[in-house]
Design an enzyme around this catalytic site. Structure first.
Site, PDB file in Angstrom:
ATOM      1  N   CYS A 104       0.813  -1.211   0.000  1.00  0.00           N
ATOM      2  CA  CYS A 104       0.000   0.000   0.000  1.00  0.00           C
ATOM      3  C   CYS A 104       0.852   1.269   0.000  1.00  0.00           C
ATOM      4  CB  CYS A 104      -0.901   0.037   1.234  1.00  0.00           C
ATOM      5  SG  CYS A 104      -1.984  -1.370   1.448  1.00  0.00           S
ATOM      6  N   HIS A 125      -6.343   2.181   5.022  1.00  0.00           N
ATOM      7  CA  HIS A 125      -6.831   1.260   3.996  1.00  0.00           C
ATOM      8  C   HIS A 125      -7.596   0.137   4.675  1.00  0.00           C
ATOM      9  CE1 HIS A 125      -7.298  -1.323   0.650  1.00  0.00           C
ATOM     10  NE2 HIS A 125      -6.281  -2.127   0.922  1.00  0.00           N
ATOM     11  N   HIS A 156     -10.505  -3.254   4.336  1.00  0.00           N
ATOM     12  CA  HIS A 156     -11.173  -4.264   3.519  1.00  0.00           C
ATOM     13  C   HIS A 156     -12.599  -4.463   4.028  1.00  0.00           C
ATOM     14  CE1 HIS A 156      -7.325  -6.427   1.828  1.00  0.00           C
ATOM     15  NE2 HIS A 156      -7.367  -5.136   1.551  1.00  0.00           N
ATOM     16  N   GLU A 187     -27.512  12.531   7.788  1.00  0.00           N
ATOM     17  CA  GLU A 187     -26.815  13.319   8.802  1.00  0.00           C
ATOM     18  C   GLU A 187     -25.318  13.038   8.860  1.00  0.00           C
ATOM     19  OE1 GLU A 187     -26.614  16.112  12.046  1.00  0.00           O
ATOM     20  OE2 GLU A 187     -28.096  15.739  10.462  1.00  0.00           O
ATOM     21  N   HIS A 243     -12.638  -4.837  -3.444  1.00  0.00           N
ATOM     22  CA  HIS A 243     -11.395  -4.837  -2.663  1.00  0.00           C
ATOM     23  C   HIS A 243     -11.561  -4.097  -1.343  1.00  0.00           C
ATOM     24  CE1 HIS A 243      -6.751  -4.100  -2.764  1.00  0.00           C
ATOM     25  NE2 HIS A 243      -7.207  -3.972  -1.532  1.00  0.00           N
TER      26      HIS A 243
END
Length: 249
Positions: free
Chosen positions: A104, A122, A124, A151, A208
């Site tokens: 990443c 990140h 999943h 909201e 992903h």
């Protein structure tokens, strides 16, 4: 785009001080705390996902292929943004000898360099994946998640270098990019989505997960939590036949 390789320092012993601190808010400690929380939310199961924090020029990164709820500060990678000359050859100030850098990393770096983010997360999340699958079934507008008159939208900033947050009647738009077999190969698509949607704080990756960032750790975490809430809500709304966009203002 070719896979990103890494270049580790020849001797990391003099740099262990970068990840050792009694301060719970130190990036190395905070990444471990956040990843444990995210694990219990189901966001980083099976070694997936990760978090990175920028502290001025230094970037702290969770490693690849580790159980995120069991991470320790000594597992954290550290690099200097100023030292990065070639994205295919990362130079790390500190690299744990038995671990691998996160795939990443180039995506986190995009958030730091293009948006001056202080933290990038990140996940999943199943709700994020489900939203991308629902969008995939549409005949049109398959590459943008849009929702308004909810909201929780107030949890998002108006955009990069803009003041204030979105309002209840505003429309939140999150671009969707297609997944690739190798994570680092998402970088070009993510950067293109950031250019096309300059006010976004997140990018969905179809089938992903999600990348979300903020100026601070607090803002990134708030927006990650708000998005997961909205994605779950959107899935339930779809079941009930309620549109994500409404005209009730």
């Amino acid at each position: 785009m070719a896979a990103t390789s890494s270049q580790e320092p020849t001797d990391t012993r003099d740099h262990d001080h970068l990840v050792k601190s009694a301060d719970s808010q130190h990036p190395a400690n905070l990444i471990c705390t956040l990843c444990e929380k995210f694990y219990h939310l189901g966001w980083v199961a099976g070694t997936g996902g990760g978090t990175s924090i920028r502290d001025n020029d230094l970037v702290y990164l969770a490693p690849s292929g580790v159980q995120k709820e069991l991470m320790k500060p000594e597992d954290i990678y550290v690099l200097s943004i100023a030292q990065q000359k070639d994205p295919k050859n990362r130079i790390y100030l500190r690299a744990p000898p038995s671990l691998k850098p996160s795939q990443c990393t180039p995506l986190f770096m995009a958030a730091f360099t293009k948006r001056n983010a202080g933290c990038c997360i990140h996940t999943h999340s199943q709700w994020a994946v489900l939203v991308t699958l629902l969008l995939e079934t549409r005949p049109l507008n398959t590459n943008v998640f849009a929702i308004n008159n909810i909201e929780q939208i107030k949890g998002f900033g108006r955009g990069f270098q803009k003041q204030g947050n979105l309002g209840y009647h505003d429309t939140l738009r999150i671009p969707v990019i297609e997944n690739t077999p190798h994570e680092e190969d998402l970088t070009e698509s993510l950067e293109a989505a950031m250019d096309e949607f300059p006010d976004t704080y997140a990018v969905l990756v179809r089938r992903h997960g999600l990348y979300v960032w903020g100026e601070t750790v607090h803002k990134a975490k708030t927006q990650a939590e708000s998005l997961d809430y909205l994605f779950q809500l959107a899935v339930e709304m779809k079941k009930l036949g309620i549109p994500w966009l409404s005209d009730i203002a």
